[in-house]
Design an enzyme around this catalytic site. Structure first.
Site, PDB file in Angstrom:
ATOM      1  N   LYS A 189       0.850  -1.089  -0.366  1.00 32.35           N
ATOM      2  CA  LYS A 189       0.141  -0.086  -0.070  1.00 32.35           C
ATOM      3  C   LYS A 189       0.781   1.146   0.035  1.00 32.35           C
ATOM      4  CE  LYS A 189      -3.913   2.025   2.618  1.00 32.35           C
ATOM      5  NZ  LYS A 189      -4.533   2.012   3.993  1.00 32.35           N
ATOM      6  N   SER A 191      -9.646  -0.688   7.289  1.00 26.49           N
ATOM      7  CA  SER A 191      -8.991  -0.347   5.790  1.00 26.49           C
ATOM      8  C   SER A 191      -8.349  -1.625   5.334  1.00 26.49           C
ATOM      9  CB  SER A 191      -8.025   0.948   5.983  1.00 26.49           C
ATOM     10  OG  SER A 191      -8.664   2.010   5.837  1.00 26.49           O
ATOM     11  N   SER A 226      -9.613   1.851   3.086  1.00 27.56           N
ATOM     12  CA  SER A 226      -8.591   2.615   2.212  1.00 27.56           C
ATOM     13  C   SER A 226      -7.722   1.622   1.385  1.00 27.56           C
ATOM     14  CB  SER A 226      -8.133   3.644   2.900  1.00 27.56           C
ATOM     15  OG  SER A 226      -7.281   3.047   3.907  1.00 27.56           O
TER      16      SER A 226
END
Ligand SMILES: [Zn+2]
Lengths: 529, 515
Positions: A79, A178, A154
């Site tokens: 990420k 997330s 996210s």
């Protein structure tokens, strides 16, 4: 089966047996990305050359007869809020565009030391603020199961990458769900470890007291494998806890007989989509059939969790994000006459709407005269929520709930309604507030045959039990083998497991609410696709 | 504004005219102001002399090339985390104990949020509601008496960097540069209660504080280099009143003298305003060293809102009693106690004791010399405070770098006592010792400075002088005692000081003064 479709443990085995070279594996993944990422848009940065160079180095090691490491040759995605030396790291924010960290996050170091190959940085909601990846400062990522829908957020890029076979495994970060929510929406496995288990050093902070890095993988075994690599005390993170290392793979026993699994009534109330309710209900039935004892429990302070979260997280964020001012790195507004204007202008241009909203929220709740009423009160409620869990987990080995109240929604559906968007996290924020581990695993399909996630929550540092239950469920079902149809479907697509549209043998649970029939096989049975 | 400026200028002339201690009395305005007393509290920041910074491994060094002592952590790059320096906490505990504070068993760090380019994270990690130490005190001697100054709190925090402006000041510069070497250097903030009642007391308190910190060896406390910084809060009130007035915060106090002068200036300014029946406006004022006035910086109508909240990247600081006791056992004898002991044990006047104990190194030097000497401690004190201090000042030498070992000073004093050299010659000998580090016996031998012990040789020189100065000798014979001094001087000159003045005196008298 194609190389890019393998799980990490399968690929590592092939590499260990010298059946596949690391470079081959990396090239297979890069080719897959080239094939489908134009549609999915999971990546913000690809580290093609670095990955190939490291792959060749790994192959040389192996050629010299060195033993394969735990993640030898496994291409992983990171990420974009975790620092990678020499690879641009932006948090999907314009304000960090061009920032190339001079250091690796601890998790990145650990992954590489274990032989993993970082192939790229994945898209996310800007600074991890959001539940759909629509808040990316660059572009939204699409859900591989339905390109018209969001992948969740996210860590939407990481979840979509794993679901679309663009990465064998990935890391996400979980502040309020997330990792778990996008994993659920994309039909993959996502774990948020206990706060303090995985080092946050190099993770660009959103809310420091809630953030935790976790694996997003194709199955539970991979989850345990990656967790084993990234967990452990780090002297560079004062909040990481010194503990004995744990072999999570060893604990993967497909047996839940006699285990007490709590079902918190607050997590099965209003607001849940019928399809999700049906799939999760069927999953509970499966666990029961496998010999687990379901117990009704109550987490009475759950109704305050979302409010608490939206005070604590923005407060910390408002301070954590203060450093992005254009003075030292990242975006700087040009042509400003003085430093105050420059900082103001830089932040106005660099941050997106949701980030600004949360900075304002946090600044407000920390302000003199409001601090006691909001932040301090929230900390107290947080303690109460933690106690709820402690109490429930005294009587139960773990708790289960849906991961998300709905399946993946369509683009734009919630963008203009922040509250509706925030509700996506209603079942996940509590684990962050309490600091406990929680995993989301595929447990069927809901509305429009989109994946549904089952959340399993456990005691502090008891990832082993959480993973064991997840593993047992996974062994008894086929949901994790289902793959979305992507790219050159027909020739290449959906060769393993079931495509969402052709879900097999819906057993149903008699509720009749399911939008799509959950698939399930008899306990202990073999794949039926 | 214009009015304030006018008043300011008037005081400026006053203050500038008296660079030393500000005193009351003089003009009519002061007579008015003398009905008021200042109420002063000091907020002192000291940079701790730890090897590394508070939250990273960078060197906490002074005077390095810009940004050479930085790393991702102290530069506040994305994703980095602080790790607390144990040594800094130890120094904090040490100081808290020396200031008679209660050391918190449970303390924590908080973020103080404000935007400034020299602050990389745009928040400072500090301590808010649970500081390291609270409720302490320092005894300060003022005008011969002792005064107890309460310490409100002692806490740890990180220092900020330094902005360097193109043209020296922020206004009129087209760019500014940032030097982050100082960023993250551990600071100890020491806040006194408003217990000080005059600029002199503030000065004395500051001196005592510096002395204690240097004794503890936790900071070098150099105000010119910024390792000791002081802000002051001052209000005035009618004498005898117990109500606090509107406090003014004073900044830019860059020396001990500046602290004293700014406070003197400010207390008069405020007294004058109150004497006119006007009100004091709450604000922060800046000490203008060149004009010797305070000028307003910004209005402080409401307190700054730093949005403090607990630092989530650090765990709370739990300080075990065992650690506190361990640190306590390393505390040196502190200047106040040592001062008392010097008076008691060595029979020194309070003045000598105060000067000698101000610096630990000087006090150590004195005690070592006394021990080696074994004679009158006052004689040692006279030499240390006299010749040694004079030479140190003249050459800018620190006591640590003085080449005369305490034992060498003692040896020289013994040579005076046994008549090997005269007290006068000793000054020459000491100068040489100071310059070269040689032993006194070596200096005396090399320069031929041994006192003439042979009475016959001395008598011969005395006779020579009498012969050469018949007129003067006659005057002595005629009873003019003052003329005798001249002849003594002549003998001393001829012997280059090696004669014992008493012996010369006696020999002259034997020859010139009958009976
Ligand atoms: Zn540093």
């Amino acid at each position: 089966m194609r190389l890019y479709e393998l799980t990490a443990h399968e690929l590592k085995e092939k590499i260990e047996r010298r059946e596949v070279r690391v470079e081959e594996a990396v090239r297979a993944l890069l080719d897959r990305i080239a094939e489908v990422d134009e549609a999915v848009r999971a990546y913000v940065t690809l580290a093609r050359e670095q990955a190939l160079a490291k792959a060749r180095a790994a192959d040389e090691r192996l050629a010299r007869g060195e033993p394969a490491r735990p993640l030898e040759g496994v291409p992983v995605a990171i990420k974009d809020n975790m620092c990678t030396r020499g690879i641009e790291t932006t948090c999907s924010s314009k304000i960090l565009k061009g920032f190339v960290p001079p250091y690796d996050a601890t998790v990145v170091e650990l992954l590489e030391r274990a032989g993993a190959i970082i192939i790229g940085k994945t898209n996310m909601d800007e600074f991890a603020m959001g539940s759909s990846t629509e808040n990316s400062g660059f572009f939204p990522t699409r859900n591989p199961w339905d390109l018209e829908r969001v992948p969740g957020g996210s860590s939407g890029g990481s979840a979509a990458a794993v679901a679309a076979d663009e990465a064998v495994a990935a890391l996400g970060s979980d502040t309020g769900g997330s990792v778990r929510q996008p994993a659920a929406l994309c039909g993959v496995v996502g774990l948020k470890p206990t706060y303090g288990l995985v080092s946050r050093y190099g993770l660009i902070a959103f809310a420091s007291s809630l953030d935790q890095i976790g694996p997003i993988t194709k199955d539970v075994r991979d989850c345990a494998l990656v967790l084993g690599v990234i967990a452990g005390h780090d002297p560079r993170d004062s909040t990481s806890v010194p503990r004995k290392r744990c072999d999570y793979l060893k604990g993967l026993v497909p047996d839940v007989r006699g285990m007490r699994i709590g079902v918190p009534k607050e997590y099965f109330g209003e607001g849940m989509a019928p399809g999700v309710r049906a799939a999760v209900g069927a999953a509970l039935k499966t666990l029961q059939d496998m010999g687990a004892i379901l117990a009704d429990v109550s987490l009475p302070h759950s109704e305050y969790a979302l409010a608490t979260y939206y005070i604590v997280a923005p407060a910390e964020a408002s301070s954590n994000l203060a450093r992005y001012d254009g003075v030292r790195y990242g975006h700087r507004a040009p042509g400003c006459p003085d430093s105050v204007t420059m900082m103001t202008q830089t932040r106005s241009e660099g941050f997106g709407a949701e980030v600004k909203r949360r900075i304002m929220l946090g600044t407000y709740t920390l302000s003199a005269g409001y601090y006691e009423a909001y932040y301090l009160k929230a900390l107290k409620v947080r303690t109460l929520i933690t106690r709820d869990f402690d109490r429930a987990l005294e009587k139960c080995d773990c708790l289960v709930s849906p991961t998300s109240p709905t399946v993946a929604f369509r683009f734009g559906e919630k963008m203009n309604d922040p509250l509706a968007m925030y509700l996506s996290d209603i079942y996940t924020v509590t684990a962050n507030l309490a600091g406990i581990p929680a995993v989301s695993i595929p447990c069927g399909f809901g509305e429009d045959r989109m994946p549904v996630g089952l959340q399993i929550l456990g005691r502090h540092y008891d990832e082993a039990t959480v993973l064991r239950v997840a593993y047992a469920f996974e062994q008894a079902t086929d949901f994790h083998k289902a793959k979305p149809v992507l790219g050159g479907a027909g020739a290449d697509g959906a060769v393993v497991g079931v495509a969402p549209a052709c879900g097999a043998a819906a057993t149903g649970d008699g509720s009749g609410e399911a939008g799509g029939g959950p698939t399930r096989k008899p306990a202990g049975g073999e794949a039926d696709a | 504004m214009p009015e304030r400026a006018k008043v300011g200028t008037a005081w400026a002339a006053e203050a500038a005219g008296r660079p030393g201690r500000a005193q009351d009395g003089g003009t009519g305005a002061v007579a008015c102001a003398s009905e008021f007393e200042p109420v002063i509290g000091l907020e002192v920041h000291v940079e701790l002399s730890t090897k590394s910074k508070l939250f990273c491994g960078c060197q906490a060094a002074f005077n390095a090339p810009p940004n050479s002592h930085t790393c991702p952590v102290c530069l506040g790059l994305p994703g980095v985390l602080p790790v607390l320096n144990r040594k800094a906490v130890e120094f904090g505990i040490k100081t808290a104990l020396a200031l008679n504070c209660e050391v918190a068993s449970f303390s924590k760090f908080d973020r103080k949020n404000y935007f400034y380019p020299d602050l990389p994270k745009n928040y400072q990690i500090s301590q808010y509601d649970l500081p390291l130490g609270t409720s302490g005190h320092v005894d300060v001697s003022v005008d011969g008496g002792m005064r107890r100054v309460s310490i409100k709190r002692v806490h740890l925090e990180e220092d900020a960097g330094k902005s360097v402006h193109e043209s020296g000041t922020i206004t009129g510069s087209s760019f500014s540069l940032e030097d982050y070497n100082r960023t993250g250097v551990p600071l100890l903030e020491i806040v006194s209660e408003p217990d000080l009642r005059s600029p002199e007391e503030a000065y004395a308190y500051l001196s005592m504080l510096r002395s204690i910190l240097r004794y503890l060896d936790v900071s070098d406390c150099k105000m010119e280099e910024g390792s000791l910084r002081c802000d002051a809060n001052i209000s005035v009130r009618p004498k005898g009143s117990s109500v606090l007035g509107t406090p003014i915060e004073l900044k830019n106090l860059n020396s001990f003298r500046a602290v004293e002068k700014a406070l003197a200036y400010e207390s008069r300014r405020q007294a004058e305003i109150l004497a006119r029946g006007e009100r004091i406006t709450r604000e922060t004022r800046h000490w203008d060293e060149s004009r010797q006035v305070t000028v307003p910086m910004r209005r402080k109508e409401e307190a700054d809102d730093y949005r403090y909240f607990p630092e989530p990247d650090l765990v709370p600081l739990e300080i075990e009693e065992a650690w506190v006791n361990e640190v306590r056992s390393t505390l040196p004898e502190l200047p106040g106690v040592r001062h008392e002991r010097f008076i008691r044990e060595y029979g020194l006047p309070a003045y000598d004791a105060a000067i000698l104990t101000e610096s630990k190194d000087l006090a150590d030097y004195f005690e070592a010399a006394v021990a080696a000497y074994g004679g009158d401690a006052k004689a040692v004190s006279n030499w240390v405070m006299g010749e040694l201090a004079r030479l140190m000042n003249a050459t800018g030498t620190d006591i640590r770098d003085v080449r005369v070992a305490p034992a060498a000073l003692a040896a020289m004093l013994k040579m005076i006592d046994d008549g090997t050299i005269s007290g006068k010659i000793a000054k020459t000998v000491f100068e040489e010792m100071f310059a070269t580090g040689k032993e006194p016996s070596q200096v005396v031998a090399e320069k031929g400075l041994v006192q003439i012990a042979d009475e016959g040789e001395l008598a011969r020189i005395v006779d020579e002088v009498i012969a050469e100065n018949r007129d003067v000798a006659d005057e002595v014979r005629a009873g003019k005692d003052r003329a005798l001094g001249f002849l003594v001087g002549q003998v001393m000159k001829k012997t280059r000081g090696r004669a014992n003045p008493q012996a010369v005196n006696r020999l002259l008298r034997e020859r010139l003064v009958p009976g």
